[in-house]
Design an enzyme around this catalytic site. Structure first.
Site, mmCIF file in Angstrom:
data_model
loop_
_atom_site.group_PDB
_atom_site.id
_atom_site.type_symbol
_atom_site.label_atom_id
_atom_site.label_comp_id
_atom_site.label_asym_id
_atom_site.label_seq_id
_atom_site.Cartn_x
_atom_site.Cartn_y
_atom_site.Cartn_z
ATOM 1 N N GLU A 70 0.817 -1.216 0.000
ATOM 2 C CA GLU A 70 0.000 0.000 0.000
ATOM 3 C C GLU A 70 0.854 1.271 0.000
ATOM 4 O O GLU A 70 1.784 1.400 0.775
ATOM 5 C CB GLU A 70 -0.884 -0.023 1.258
ATOM 6 N N ARG A 95 7.207 5.457 1.118
ATOM 7 C CA ARG A 95 6.775 4.185 0.516
ATOM 8 C C ARG A 95 6.795 4.256 -1.004
ATOM 9 O O ARG A 95 7.137 3.283 -1.667
ATOM 10 C CB ARG A 95 5.369 3.828 0.989
#
Ligand code: ATP
Ligand code: AMO
Length: 466
Positions: free
Chosen positions: A389, A440
């Site tokens: 994610e 991320r």
């Protein structure tokens, strides 16, 4: 000569030209008393500088001085660019500098906690060196992070943080071009914005307060204040006890919020266009940086479609079921099933970047809008890169009574968010948005295995220094 040349710009075209560079003395090697080779590094690019004793130009003392420089000292080198007859190994630039003048601008201490050459090797290079009987130190993650100022000098790290800079740059440019305005919301707030216990509590002049878990409440309040479309790039604090490769206690959130005219798909449309623009830019304009990262940490370029795949949560559950993974249709996906679904999506649709939407309402934050046709589901989505994610987003509840009810049901003390709930009593447009984890995005785009590699000075449950 007053004009400075960047080491990264030293190419064959400059053959025979006089140049002046500033960089760090990475390695020094003396050959007899008349010659020394110094590899000079600037922002991850390296060039070999040759100091040869010549009457009236370079003295033997100068050669000795050059050979005796301490690693990582800052030097100014003046000389002529030459092209050696054999390919140079171990430097990024394929030319040399025949040195006429050399100055040490600042001396580094003689022994350093990290040797940048060792810290720059790929796993394959380390294995090969060890097999060849070379003595070298494998620099582990903690040593790197404890000495981060040295660690971030490696070419790969220089590349990582230039890529990170471009992710923010494209995010900002794209949104400005789409009529968004940049806002700055407070990081000291009265209570939790995401629910749960993962908040850093503090004393705010005698009042209980905490560090913002996200700009969620205030970005929505900016929409109630008629900005229409807003974004923010700022710090996010999560006191979670997560000792994983992808959780930090402080990270950089790229957040947006916008009015919705008809449907939450308008929010996903932004994800689609923003990220295709971003990935194209990184691939086309940051190739040197991507190469620098890939030399140390080899990775395959990200596979993405021109129009981002949108998969309903139910379809995802079905795909997993067909692959033998049983999932509670009203529960969340765990790390393992997210990875597995990432693989299945890649096999079926040929993309490593996709949106999963219409999540079960029960697993989403209190401010998430339930689906009109089935309130067990919600107008929400997550976005994945390589099965992990990077984004959560949704349409929000803009009816104050329902919002208060949902907050209470999620265990939030409604008194701490009363001004937020009140914002929806003065007429609020339907709206939605999303939050992206910067570290991320960079980690997963570059196929890196740990989020600490993409945070300049990472904060995790065990680390608050340097
Ligand atoms: P969110 O943005 O919703 O916080 P996230 O990617 O940060 O998403 P979480 O929702 O916190 O992740 O957790 C998603 C999954 O990650 C969990 O279902 C769990 O499987 C895994 N996970 C989270 N924290 C840990 C942990 N400390 N140790 C192991 N796995 C964890
Ligand atoms: P969420 O909590 O999912 O959503 O966070 C958004 C994104 O932030 C990143 N992220 C993290 N990165 C590093 N360390 C962590 N501990 C961490 N936790 C989350 C992830 C995640 O997708 N308010 C909502 C967003 C919204 O709906 O607008 C929110 O904060 O990439």
């Amino acid at each position: 000569l007053k004009a400075w040349t960047k080491v990264g710009d030293l190419t064959h075209e400059l053959k025979g030209k006089e140049v002046l560079i500033r960089g760090r003395a990475q390695t020094m090697r003396a050959v007899g008393k008349n010659m020394a080779f110094i590899v000079v590094r600037e922002k991850g690019f390296t060039v070999q500088c040759v100091v040869t004793a010549q009457p009236d130009v370079v003295s033997k003392q100068m050669v000795k001085f050059a050979a005796g420089l301490s690693r990582e000292s800052i030097v100014d080198v003046h000389g002529v660019v030459s092209v050696p007859s054999i390919a140079i190994k171990g430097t990024t630039q394929q030319v040399e500098i025949q040195v006429s003048k050399l100055y040490c601008v600042d001396k580094a201490m003689p022994t350093l906690p990290i040797n940048i050459e060792d810290a720059s090797r790929s796993e394959k290079e380390i294995e090969e060196a060890l097999q060849a009987g070379e003595k070298l130190v494998r620099v582990n993650q903690d040593t790197r992070l404890n000495n981060r100022v040295l660690d971030i000098r490696t070419s790969a790290n220089q590349g990582i943080f230039r890529i990170q800079c471009q992710v923010c740059n494209i995010f900002r440019q794209f949104l400005l071009s789409e009529d968004f305005i940049e806002i700055h919301t407070p990081k000291l707030i009265a209570g939790s914005s995401e629910g749960g216990s993962a908040v850093f509590k503090l004393d705010y002049k005698g009042q209980p307060a905490c560090l913002a878990q996200s700009p969620q409440l205030h970005k929505q309040m900016a929409i109630c204040g008629d900005f229409g479309r807003v974004f923010e790039i700022g710090p996010v604090f999560r006191a979670e006890d997560s000792y994983t490769h992808r959780h930090l206690c402080e990270f950089t959130g790229l957040d947006i919020e916008l009015e919705i005219r008809q449907h939450y798909t308008e929010v996903m449309d932004i994800v689609d266009r923003l990220f295709v623009t971003m990935f194209d830019h990184l691939n086309n304009k940051c190739s040197k940086d991507l190469e620098a990262v890939g030399r140390q940490y080899p990775f395959e370029p990200l596979k993405y479609l021109r129009k981002t795949l949108r998969l309903k949560f139910e379809e995802g559950v079905q795909m997993l079921k067909e692959a033998g993974v049983e999932i509670d249709p009203y529960g969340d996906l765990n790390t393992e099933s997210e990875r597995k679904l990432g693989q299945l999506v890649l096999e079926k649709y040929g993309t490593e970047f996709y949106i999963l939407h219409r999540y079960p309402l029960a697993v989403r934050p209190f401010y998430t809008m339930p689906c009109y046709d089935d309130p067990k589901y919600s107008n929400s989505f997550d976005v994945f890169i390589r099965g992990e994610e990077i984004i959560s987003g949704a349409q929000r509840v803009h009816a104050p009574e329902l919002l208060a009810e949902r907050a209470q049901a999620c265990g939030i003390d409604v008194s701490t968010i009363s001004t937020y709930i009140d914002s929806f009593r003065y007429g609020a447009p339907p709206h939605g948005g999303f939050g992206v984890g910067l570290e991320r995005v960079v980690m997963l785009f570059c196929g890196l295995n740990n989020i600490r590699k993409t945070s300049l000075f990472p904060r995790d449950p065990l680390r608050i220094a340097p």
